[in-house]
Enzyme design. Structure first.
Site, short mmCIF file in Angstrom:
data_model
loop_
_atom_site.label_atom_id
_atom_site.label_comp_id
_atom_site.label_asym_id
_atom_site.label_seq_id
_atom_site.Cartn_x
_atom_site.Cartn_y
_atom_site.Cartn_z
N GLY A 78 0.79 -1.31 -0.17
CA GLY A 78 -0.14 -0.05 -0.03
C GLY A 78 0.75 1.40 0.03
O GLY A 78 0.39 2.39 -0.59
N ASP A 113 -4.34 1.44 10.99
CA ASP A 113 -6.00 1.18 11.65
C ASP A 113 -5.56 0.58 12.94
O ASP A 113 -5.80 1.10 13.98
CB ASP A 113 -6.75 0.53 10.63
CG ASP A 113 -6.35 -0.71 10.00
OD1 ASP A 113 -5.59 -1.43 10.41
OD2 ASP A 113 -6.67 -0.99 8.80
N PHE A 152 -14.02 1.70 5.31
CA PHE A 152 -13.01 1.35 4.25
C PHE A 152 -12.80 2.23 3.13
O PHE A 152 -13.63 2.58 2.58
CB PHE A 152 -13.73 -0.10 3.99
CG PHE A 152 -12.77 -1.04 3.21
CD1 PHE A 152 -11.68 -1.81 3.82
CD2 PHE A 152 -12.65 -1.09 1.78
CE1 PHE A 152 -10.76 -2.69 3.24
CE2 PHE A 152 -11.50 -1.76 0.98
CZ PHE A 152 -10.73 -2.60 2.00
N ASP A 159 1.00 3.36 4.67
CA ASP A 159 0.03 4.09 3.79
C ASP A 159 -1.14 4.25 4.97
O ASP A 159 -1.76 5.43 4.80
CB ASP A 159 -0.48 3.29 2.74
CG ASP A 159 -0.99 1.93 2.94
OD1 ASP A 159 -0.54 1.51 4.10
OD2 ASP A 159 -1.68 1.09 2.21
#
Length: 177
Positions: free
Chosen positions: A47, A105, A154, A102
């Protein structure tokens, strides 16, 4: 412009110009902090490749780059399992390390990687992330530089994917609810 990837519809969330402006500001701050040093940037694949390329193009100073790859996602959910498929191939003992992510979470991937890094005695470790989902954090991860704090929705685009699709979009999109 809305996009459809697999079975989900996504709508625009963060435009490319905002992304680039924030990256340029972070690169300027990093350039000042690491003036007269040669940090090692470690990019978390897959990512972070776009973020890494754009940030390093704006970094004003000497630096090196290495890549690692961990996987924790399947579809739109974290699997809870972390697997490493590309490992650290550079000596980091006594080095100033800047991890490029990137998105953070849950923080599980970074927590695992930070434990690995400690074994090699770097001089310093900083975390730079384009995106942070503070409400999703389950580990005590403190990013030193944050592009954008976002909700726990998301997202895809700008290097982020949904089961392999969507990385190539210049903007960031959020799943439509």
């Amino acid at each position: 412009m809305k996009i459809v990837l697999h079975d989900k519809e996504f709508e625009p969330f963060i435009k490319e110009v905002a992304i680039q402006n924030r990256i340029n500001a972070m690169a300027e701050e990093l350039s000042d902090e690491y003036r007269n040093k040669t940090p090692l940037f470690i990019s978390m694949l897959n990512g972070a490749f776009w973020f890494t390329a754009d940030l390093l193009k704006q970094f004003n100073g000497d630096c090196e780059i290495s890549f690692v790859k961990f996987k924790s996602y399947s579809g739109m959910e974290s699997s809870g399992e972390i697997s490493q498929s590309i490992g650290l191939d550079t000596d980091i003992n006594g080095r100033d390390i800047i991890i490029l992510e990137d998105i953070i979470d849950t923080g599980k991937t970074l927590a695992v990687f930070l434990e690995v890094l400690k074994k090699y005695a770097p001089a310093s470790v900083k975390i730079v992330t384009l995106l942070l989902k503070p409400d999703a954090l389950l580990h005590d991860i403190k990013a030193d530089y944050i592009g954008f704090e976002i909700p726990s929705d998301f997202i895809v685009g700008y290097g982020l994917d949904y089961d392999g699709l969507g990385r190539n979009y210049r903007d960031i999109y959020v799943v439509k609810k």
